[in-house]
Design a protein around this motif. Structure first.
Motif, PDB file in Angstrom:
ATOM      1  N   GLY A 160       0.814  -1.214   0.000  1.00  0.00           N
ATOM      2  CA  GLY A 160       0.000   0.000   0.000  1.00  0.00           C
ATOM      3  C   GLY A 160       0.846   1.262   0.000  1.00  0.00           C
ATOM      4  O   GLY A 160       0.560   2.223  -0.722  1.00  0.00           O
ATOM      5  N   TYR A 161       1.906   1.266   0.814  1.00  0.00           N
ATOM      6  CA  TYR A 161       2.820   2.405   0.843  1.00  0.00           C
ATOM      7  C   TYR A 161       3.452   2.639  -0.531  1.00  0.00           C
ATOM      8  O   TYR A 161       3.614   3.779  -0.966  1.00  0.00           O
ATOM      9  CB  TYR A 161       3.928   2.178   1.865  1.00  0.00           C
ATOM     10  N   SER A 162       3.861   1.544  -1.197  1.00  0.00           N
ATOM     11  CA  SER A 162       4.526   1.673  -2.494  1.00  0.00           C
ATOM     12  C   SER A 162       3.596   2.283  -3.531  1.00  0.00           C
ATOM     13  O   SER A 162       4.042   2.994  -4.441  1.00  0.00           O
ATOM     14  CB  SER A 162       5.038   0.308  -2.969  1.00  0.00           C
ATOM     15  N   ALA A 163       2.304   1.995  -3.405  1.00  0.00           N
ATOM     16  CA  ALA A 163       1.341   2.601  -4.325  1.00  0.00           C
ATOM     17  C   ALA A 163       1.273   4.107  -4.097  1.00  0.00           C
ATOM     18  O   ALA A 163       1.210   4.893  -5.055  1.00  0.00           O
ATOM     19  CB  ALA A 163      -0.041   1.973  -4.132  1.00  0.00           C
ATOM     20  N   MET A 164       1.314   4.539  -2.819  1.00  0.00           N
ATOM     21  CA  MET A 164       1.326   5.969  -2.520  1.00  0.00           C
ATOM     22  C   MET A 164       2.615   6.624  -2.991  1.00  0.00           C
ATOM     23  O   MET A 164       2.635   7.802  -3.372  1.00  0.00           O
ATOM     24  CB  MET A 164       1.148   6.190  -1.019  1.00  0.00           C
ATOM     25  N   ALA A 165       3.712   5.867  -2.963  1.00  0.00           N
ATOM     26  CA  ALA A 165       4.997   6.404  -3.395  1.00  0.00           C
ATOM     27  C   ALA A 165       4.967   6.825  -4.863  1.00  0.00           C
ATOM     28  O   ALA A 165       5.765   7.668  -5.291  1.00  0.00           O
ATOM     29  CB  ALA A 165       6.103   5.369  -3.185  1.00  0.00           C
TER      30      ALA A 165
END
Length: 222
Positions: A160-165
């Protein structure tokens, strides 16, 4: 956008996402595991009881967990640039991803270690076992199923964090969804990106659950 046009974009996005998540997970485990164990050992009644250190670690972990990841991404741009030389690209994103996930994983480690039977800990202490023996022979082996479950949860969080990145040049599926799905109004591509993310999370969860069940079964038969 046709499937032949989407496929290379989805393939590259998936590769970049896996690259970011796998490396940041490794750094997260290496950083979060000792912090989580220290939170237990330095607490009141612990083998390394040290209340000031415990409180400092607790405050640092709480601050790290309270910051929204998108804000942390922007705040850490100078740090990321100093470490990697740039703040754009999948390699650069490993820095904020790991820093954002370490406090989260440290708390999961702390919870897992606290679940270990206190009688086993007292037995090691009564036999003169030191920190190395306690951690290596009791805490980690006994907490292993919970630790694996914690790693699984952390990996899913990092996806999920990587998608926000992707919002700040992190590449990966998030970047592809923003660039080709949202900005170009390609609903089909956006849906395909979401499906790939769901599949990734599902696969990670299934693997994690399988490993936890295997470890639990071995623990019962040991």
């Amino acid at each position: 956008m046709t499937w032949s046009e989407m496929q290379p974009l989805l393939t590259q996005g998936t590769y970049d996402t896996l690259y970011m998540v796998l490396w940041s997970t490794l750094v997260t485990v290496l950083g979060g595991l000792p912090i989580g164990i220290l939170l237990v050992l330095t607490d009141k009644g612990g083998l390394l009881q040290n209340q000031p250190l415990n409180k400092v670690l607790g405050v640092i972990v709480n601050i790290g967990r309270s910051l929204p990841f998108i804000i942390l991404l922007i705040f850490l741009i100078p740090v990321t640039t100093a470490v990697v030389g740039t703040f754009i690209g999948p390699t650069a994103m490993i820095v904020p991803l790991a820093i954002g996930a370490i406090p989260f994983f440290a708390r999961l480690v702390e919870t897992a270690v606290r679940e270990v039977d206190h009688g086993l800990i007292e037995a090691v202490e009564s036999m003169g076992g030191g920190i190395t023996t306690l951690v290596g022979k009791v805490l980690l082996p006994q907490a292993l199923p919970s630790l694996v479950a914690g790693v699984t949860t952390t990996v899913i969080t990092l996806v999920g964090y990587s998608a926000m990145a992707g919002a700040v040049g992190g590449e990966g599926l998030g970047s592809k969804a923003i660039t080709y799905g949202f900005q170009r109004f390609e609903t089909g591509f956006m849906v395909a990106t979401v499906v790939v993310l769901i599949v990734l999370v599902t696969v990670v969860q299934l693997i994690g659950d399988g490993v936890v069940r295997l470890l639990a079964r071995r623990g019962r038969t040991a």
